[in-house]
Motif scaffolding. Sequence first.
Motif, PDB file in Angstrom:
ATOM      1  N   HIS A 207      -1.598   8.963   2.819  1.00 46.98           N
ATOM      2  CA  HIS A 207      -2.778   9.834   2.780  1.00 46.98           C
ATOM      3  C   HIS A 207      -3.628   9.630   1.525  1.00 46.98           C
ATOM      4  O   HIS A 207      -4.714  10.201   1.424  1.00 46.98           O
ATOM      5  N   HIS A 208      -3.169   8.810   0.574  1.00 49.34           N
ATOM      6  CA  HIS A 208      -3.984   8.479  -0.607  1.00 49.34           C
ATOM      7  C   HIS A 208      -4.451   7.020  -0.591  1.00 49.34           C
ATOM      8  O   HIS A 208      -4.909   6.518  -1.623  1.00 49.34           O
ATOM      9  N   GLU A 209      -4.333   6.356   0.544  1.00 52.20           N
ATOM     10  CA  GLU A 209      -4.933   5.029   0.675  1.00 52.20           C
ATOM     11  C   GLU A 209      -6.448   5.172   0.766  1.00 52.20           C
ATOM     12  O   GLU A 209      -6.974   6.236   1.112  1.00 52.20           O
ATOM     13  N   ARG A 210      -7.153   4.089   0.474  1.00 48.75           N
ATOM     14  CA  ARG A 210      -8.618   4.088   0.522  1.00 48.75           C
ATOM     15  C   ARG A 210      -9.109   3.053   1.519  1.00 48.75           C
ATOM     16  O   ARG A 210      -8.451   2.037   1.756  1.00 48.75           O
ATOM     17  N   ILE A 211     -10.274   3.310   2.081  1.00 48.89           N
ATOM     18  CA  ILE A 211     -10.851   2.392   3.058  1.00 48.89           C
ATOM     19  C   ILE A 211     -11.053   1.004   2.455  1.00 48.89           C
ATOM     20  O   ILE A 211     -10.891  -0.022   3.135  1.00 48.89           O
ATOM     21  N   ASP A 212     -11.395   0.939   1.158  1.00 52.51           N
ATOM     22  CA  ASP A 212     -11.655  -0.352   0.516  1.00 52.51           C
ATOM     23  C   ASP A 212     -10.379  -1.027   0.018  1.00 52.51           C
ATOM     24  O   ASP A 212     -10.448  -2.089  -0.623  1.00 52.51           O
ATOM     25  N   GLY A 213      -9.210  -0.418   0.283  1.00 51.20           N
ATOM     26  CA  GLY A 213      -7.946  -1.040  -0.103  1.00 51.20           C
ATOM     27  C   GLY A 213      -7.504  -0.773  -1.526  1.00 51.20           C
ATOM     28  O   GLY A 213      -6.506  -1.351  -1.978  1.00 51.20           O
ATOM     29  N   ARG A 214      -8.191   0.095  -2.237  1.00 43.65           N
ATOM     30  CA  ARG A 214      -7.864   0.360  -3.645  1.00 43.65           C
ATOM     31  C   ARG A 214      -7.022   1.621  -3.821  1.00 43.65           C
ATOM     32  O   ARG A 214      -6.851   2.114  -4.925  1.00 43.65           O
ATOM     33  N   GLY A 215      -6.461   2.118  -2.720  1.00 44.98           N
ATOM     34  CA  GLY A 215      -5.645   3.318  -2.805  1.00 44.98           C
ATOM     35  C   GLY A 215      -4.189   3.005  -3.085  1.00 44.98           C
ATOM     36  O   GLY A 215      -3.836   1.881  -3.455  1.00 44.98           O
ATOM     37  N   TYR A 216      -3.339   3.987  -2.900  1.00 50.73           N
ATOM     38  CA  TYR A 216      -1.917   3.829  -3.188  1.00 50.73           C
ATOM     39  C   TYR A 216      -1.106   4.597  -2.138  1.00 50.73           C
ATOM     40  O   TYR A 216      -1.653   5.473  -1.459  1.00 50.73           O
ATOM     41  N   PRO A 217       0.166   4.232  -1.908  1.00 54.36           N
ATOM     42  CA  PRO A 217       0.988   3.309  -2.713  1.00 54.36           C
ATOM     43  C   PRO A 217       0.956   1.846  -2.252  1.00 54.36           C
ATOM     44  O   PRO A 217       1.414   0.975  -2.981  1.00 54.36           O
ATOM     45  N   ASP A 218       0.422   1.568  -1.059  1.00 53.28           N
ATOM     46  CA  ASP A 218       0.547   0.221  -0.487  1.00 53.28           C
ATOM     47  C   ASP A 218      -0.759  -0.561  -0.422  1.00 53.28           C
ATOM     48  O   ASP A 218      -0.772  -1.698   0.045  1.00 53.28           O
ATOM     49  N   GLY A 219      -1.855   0.037  -0.865  1.00 50.03           N
ATOM     50  CA  GLY A 219      -3.130  -0.667  -0.862  1.00 50.03           C
ATOM     51  C   GLY A 219      -3.613  -1.044   0.524  1.00 50.03           C
ATOM     52  O   GLY A 219      -4.272  -2.082   0.703  1.00 50.03           O
ATOM     53  N   LEU A 220      -3.330  -0.203   1.532  1.00 52.21           N
ATOM     54  CA  LEU A 220      -3.820  -0.474   2.886  1.00 52.21           C
ATOM     55  C   LEU A 220      -5.340  -0.354   2.918  1.00 52.21           C
ATOM     56  O   LEU A 220      -5.953   0.324   2.098  1.00 52.21           O
ATOM     57  N   GLN A 221      -5.931  -0.998   3.926  1.00 53.64           N
ATOM     58  CA  GLN A 221      -7.389  -1.074   3.988  1.00 53.64           C
ATOM     59  C   GLN A 221      -7.874  -0.752   5.391  1.00 53.64           C
ATOM     60  O   GLN A 221      -7.257  -1.144   6.383  1.00 53.64           O
ATOM     61  N   GLY A 222      -9.009  -0.038   5.471  1.00 59.22           N
ATOM     62  CA  GLY A 222      -9.673   0.203   6.748  1.00 59.22           C
ATOM     63  C   GLY A 222      -8.759   0.819   7.788  1.00 59.22           C
ATOM     64  O   GLY A 222      -8.047   1.785   7.549  1.00 59.22           O
ATOM     65  N   LYS A 223      -8.791   0.220   8.987  1.00 59.22           N
ATOM     66  CA  LYS A 223      -8.034   0.758  10.112  1.00 59.22           C
ATOM     67  C   LYS A 223      -6.536   0.519  10.005  1.00 59.22           C
ATOM     68  O   LYS A 223      -5.770   0.987  10.858  1.00 59.22           O
ATOM     69  N   ASP A 224      -6.101  -0.229   8.992  1.00 57.57           N
ATOM     70  CA  ASP A 224      -4.656  -0.352   8.761  1.00 57.57           C
ATOM     71  C   ASP A 224      -4.066   0.973   8.288  1.00 57.57           C
ATOM     72  O   ASP A 224      -2.854   1.198   8.409  1.00 57.57           O
ATOM     73  N   ILE A 225      -4.918   1.831   7.746  1.00 60.98           N
ATOM     74  CA  ILE A 225      -4.480   3.170   7.340  1.00 60.98           C
ATOM     75  C   ILE A 225      -4.372   4.037   8.594  1.00 60.98           C
ATOM     76  O   ILE A 225      -5.308   4.088   9.394  1.00 60.98           O
ATOM     77  N   PRO A 226      -3.253   4.717   8.811  1.00 62.89           N
ATOM     78  CA  PRO A 226      -3.142   5.581   9.993  1.00 62.89           C
ATOM     79  C   PRO A 226      -4.305   6.566  10.069  1.00 62.89           C
ATOM     80  O   PRO A 226      -4.715   7.139   9.062  1.00 62.89           O
ATOM     81  N   LEU A 227      -4.852   6.740  11.270  1.00 60.83           N
ATOM     82  CA  LEU A 227      -5.987   7.636  11.452  1.00 60.83           C
ATOM     83  C   LEU A 227      -5.659   9.046  10.978  1.00 60.83           C
ATOM     84  O   LEU A 227      -6.499   9.724  10.366  1.00 60.83           O
ATOM     85  N   GLU A 228      -4.436   9.494  11.260  1.00 63.42           N
ATOM     86  CA  GLU A 228      -4.037  10.837  10.835  1.00 63.42           C
ATOM     87  C   GLU A 228      -4.072  10.971   9.310  1.00 63.42           C
ATOM     88  O   GLU A 228      -4.453  12.020   8.779  1.00 63.42           O
ATOM     89  N   ALA A 229      -3.680   9.902   8.609  1.00 65.37           N
ATOM     90  CA  ALA A 229      -3.716   9.924   7.144  1.00 65.37           C
ATOM     91  C   ALA A 229      -5.159   9.957   6.644  1.00 65.37           C
ATOM     92  O   ALA A 229      -5.464  10.609   5.629  1.00 65.37           O
ATOM     93  N   ARG A 230      -6.050   9.264   7.340  1.00 69.02           N
ATOM     94  CA  ARG A 230      -7.469   9.283   6.950  1.00 69.02           C
ATOM     95  C   ARG A 230      -8.064  10.675   7.125  1.00 69.02           C
ATOM     96  O   ARG A 230      -8.937  11.102   6.346  1.00 69.02           O
ATOM     97  N   ILE A 231      -7.604  11.391   8.153  1.00 71.97           N
ATOM     98  CA  ILE A 231      -8.082  12.763   8.366  1.00 71.97           C
ATOM     99  C   ILE A 231      -7.644  13.658   7.210  1.00 71.97           C
ATOM    100  O   ILE A 231      -8.449  14.418   6.642  1.00 71.97           O
ATOM    101  N   ILE A 232      -6.385  13.574   6.842  1.00 77.63           N
ATOM    102  CA  ILE A 232      -5.881  14.403   5.743  1.00 77.63           C
ATOM    103  C   ILE A 232      -6.573  14.038   4.431  1.00 77.63           C
ATOM    104  O   ILE A 232      -6.854  14.915   3.594  1.00 77.63           O
ATOM    105  N   ALA A 233      -6.866  12.756   4.233  1.00 75.10           N
ATOM    106  CA  ALA A 233      -7.551  12.327   3.008  1.00 75.10           C
ATOM    107  C   ALA A 233      -8.911  13.002   2.874  1.00 75.10           C
ATOM    108  O   ALA A 233      -9.294  13.455   1.780  1.00 75.10           O
ATOM    109  N   VAL A 234      -9.655  13.087   3.968  1.00 71.64           N
ATOM    110  CA  VAL A 234     -10.971  13.739   3.934  1.00 71.64           C
ATOM    111  C   VAL A 234     -10.813  15.230   3.662  1.00 71.64           C
ATOM    112  O   VAL A 234     -11.523  15.798   2.816  1.00 71.64           O
ATOM    113  N   ALA A 235      -9.875  15.873   4.364  1.00 67.90           N
ATOM    114  CA  ALA A 235      -9.675  17.317   4.185  1.00 67.90           C
ATOM    115  C   ALA A 235      -9.234  17.635   2.757  1.00 67.90           C
ATOM    116  O   ALA A 235      -9.710  18.601   2.152  1.00 67.90           O
ATOM    117  N   GLU A 236      -8.346  16.815   2.209  1.00 60.95           N
ATOM    118  CA  GLU A 236      -7.862  17.062   0.852  1.00 60.95           C
ATOM    119  C   GLU A 236      -8.961  16.837  -0.180  1.00 60.95           C
ATOM    120  O   GLU A 236      -9.103  17.609  -1.139  1.00 60.95           O
TER     121      GLU A 236
END
Length: 293
Positions: A207-236
């Motif tokens: 839930h702390h990954e970023r669309i540009d791949g600069r998040g953590y802990p795994d540096g996932l990018q774009g749609k590689d980040i689970p959609l549910e995690a992207r939702i929580i990221a926006v809400a948080e």
Amino acid sequence: MDDQNASRAQHSTASLLERHSLLTVDYGRTIKLWIMGVIFFLTVVLLFSPLDFLVIFERWALASVLVLMGYLWVREARERDRIQVVNEELLEAQVRLENAEVDTIASLVRLVESKAPYVHGHSARVAQLSVLIAQSMDFSHPTVETIRRSAMLHDLGRVVMRDEILEKSGVLTEQEWEVIRQHPEVAANILSPLKFLTLECRIIRHHHERIDGRGYPDGLQGKDIPLEARIIAVAETFDEMNTETFYRPALPMEKIKTELQEACGTQLDAEIVRRLFIILENDPTLWRRPDEQ
């Protein structure tokens, strides 16, 4: 209270398992006794009856076997219905037990939040907003529930962090931020033994990954980040900007909108941010600050 609920759920599940076992054993024993009785009766008749009686007996035996088969079929149908009812009760008890376990863990999160006033109620607000976003995307009820659980537990990793970091009334050092960045992975590791939370573990971890791949802990990018995690990221992100902290006041409404818009495509998912804006427009009470509630 949560521990009592978990204990009651465990006792209920154990009782249902015992009933299920007794039903199965009782049904199997009944069939065995009937079969043994029929075989014994036929054996006695064949050994001690005169030959002219055997013709009549064959017809009678055939009719008896058909009646017995009918009885056993009816009995099986009834037992199947009883076992199905117990199975449904077992599933309901399992859900109650899982919910009790999640509630217990969520209590730990609330305990940590109570130590730092600026995050008090944070997980509940993030869960509320995440559910609204998920519902606006027409997710199924089980998926919405998974997102709600993930949001309620997303900061569980803070449980193992030192109080001086959580309660620090100033800007964190880089070393302290490094500790903070470990909390998604720590939370996932804590929850990993609970197999029914496998999906939640994955969402919380990312839930702390970023669309540009600069998040953590795994540096996932774009749609590689689970959609549910992207939702929580926006809400948080929204809740953090809309809440006062030790080192800054809550941001003005227009400033929050600008920050969210600028984060689209780099930190946050643009489509989810768009849906958040629609939700906030339809329900202005979501802008209410924690200190105003």
